[in-house]
Design an enzyme around this catalytic site. Structure first.
Site, PDB file in Angstrom:
ATOM      1  CE1 TYR A  57     -15.497  -0.173 -10.208  1.00 38.93           C
ATOM      2  CE2 TYR A  57     -14.366   1.503  -8.996  1.00 38.93           C
ATOM      3  CZ  TYR A  57     -15.189   1.162 -10.119  1.00 38.93           C
ATOM      4  OH  TYR A  57     -16.194   2.177 -10.755  1.00 38.93           O
ATOM      5  CB  SER A  92      -0.684  -0.013   1.220  1.00 41.73           C
ATOM      6  OG  SER A  92      -1.522  -1.108   1.312  1.00 41.73           O
ATOM      7  CE1 TYR A 148      -1.437  -4.839   2.056  1.00 38.63           C
ATOM      8  CE2 TYR A 148      -2.085  -4.883   4.054  1.00 38.63           C
ATOM      9  CZ  TYR A 148      -1.607  -4.422   3.150  1.00 38.63           C
ATOM     10  OH  TYR A 148      -1.052  -2.960   3.354  1.00 38.63           O
ATOM     11  CE  LYS A 166       1.114  -6.341   4.862  1.00 41.96           C
ATOM     12  NZ  LYS A 166       0.645  -4.866   4.842  1.00 41.96           N
TER      13      LYS A 166
END
Ligand SMILES: O=C(O)C(=O)C[C@@H](O)[C@H](O)CO
Length: 289
Positions: A106, A44, A132, A161
């Site tokens: 999205y 990110s 993630y 994570k």
């Protein structure tokens, strides 16, 4: 077993908005000096959605070839399963040990869609994979039942994570820690709390620009709770809040460029932090010494 502090690397830009590989080399030298255990390119903080597949491959290969003996965790996220599969195969070809994958975004996936994405990407290569969880950016949670299912079905799945910032959720998934499964905290201000619960370490954005995160990790691992608490509250947190004053992650880029006196760039649509935000960041970084 994966542990320590992993850096979700910036992707430094020149003024034309192209990737600056000289600055990237400088960043990796910084990270080695701070004592991080791993590099996480194209996450990110690395602004992965801003890059073409070819740019991502070139950057991942560069980091793998210039890793300075650090473990590489490659972001292979995409809203296209085919792209994540292609990136997964590429990471194996260039010798990267770990992939990092969030749900597609999205178009909001239901659990079946999400499981299908993860299972097809995991199976695309034999190297390890970290799930993630970052619902505030990806738009959906990875449900605990999906985490447990993927962990039980695929030997490549070696950890998660969690960047959600939800400590109730974290307290449940941290019970999954074993010799074959690691749990990392993705929010720097929750690192000490998470390690107290048994986290193996953190994937912390501040480790791009400060050694304080590794110092916190080392203080806790050495049993010095007083020192680790002091670092968390008086060094890490104020710096984290300052660099997140401007829109994430522009503050991290500003602080890195300023540290090295680099005339760095901000690829559109990212905007350079305002004078006021820059002043706040400068003040917080000057307190780190
Ligand atoms: O850049 C990434 O991919 C990270 O893991 C760090 C992220 O969790 C930020 O801390 C979110 O604010």
């Amino acid at each position: 077993m994966y542990n320590g502090i992993v850096t979700p690397m910036l992707t430094p830009f020149n003024r034309a908005g192209e990737i600056d590989y000289d600055a990237t080399r400088l960043l990796i030298q910084d990270l080695k000096g701070y004592g991080v255990s791993g590099l996480f390119p194209m996450g990110s903080t690395g602004l992965f959605p801003m890059f073409s597949l070819e740019e991502r491959k070139k950057f991942l290969q560069f980091v793998s070839e210039n890793r300075n003996n650090l473990t590489v965790y490659a972001g292979v996220g995409s809203s296209s399963t085919q792209e994540s599969i292609e990136l997964s195969k590429f990471t194996e070809d260039v010798g990267i040990e770990v992939r990092v994958l969030m749900p597609t975004y999205y178009i909001k996936p239901d659990e079946e869609w999400m499981y299908k994405h993860f299972s097809e990407v995991i199976s695309a290569s034999s190297n390890d994979l970290f799930i993630y969880n970052i619902p505030q950016l990806a738009g959906s949670w990875v449900p605990e039942n999906v985490i447990k299912k993927l962990k039980s079905e695929f030997s490549q799945v070696k950890g998660i994570k969690d960047s959600s910032g939800d400590m109730r959720f974290f307290s449940r998934i941290v019970t999954l820690v074993s010799k074959d499964f690691s749990v990392f905290q993705g929010q720097d201000d929750l690192l000490l709390t998470s390690m107290a619960l048994g986290a193996n370490g953190g994937v912390c954005g501040l480790s791009n620009i400060s050694g304080s995160i590794v110092d916190l990790y080392k203080a806790f691992q050495s049993g010095d709770l007083k020192k680790s608490r002091e670092i968390q509250l008086n060094k890490v947190n104020p710096l984290m809040y300052a660099v997140n004053a401007p829109t994430f992650p522009s503050g991290y880029y500003y602080a890195f460029y300023k540290k090295h006196n680099i005339n760095g760039g901000y690829r559109s649509p990212m905007v350079q932090p305002s004078k006021e935000h820059s002043r706040v960041i400068d003040e917080a970084t000057s307190q780190q010494i």
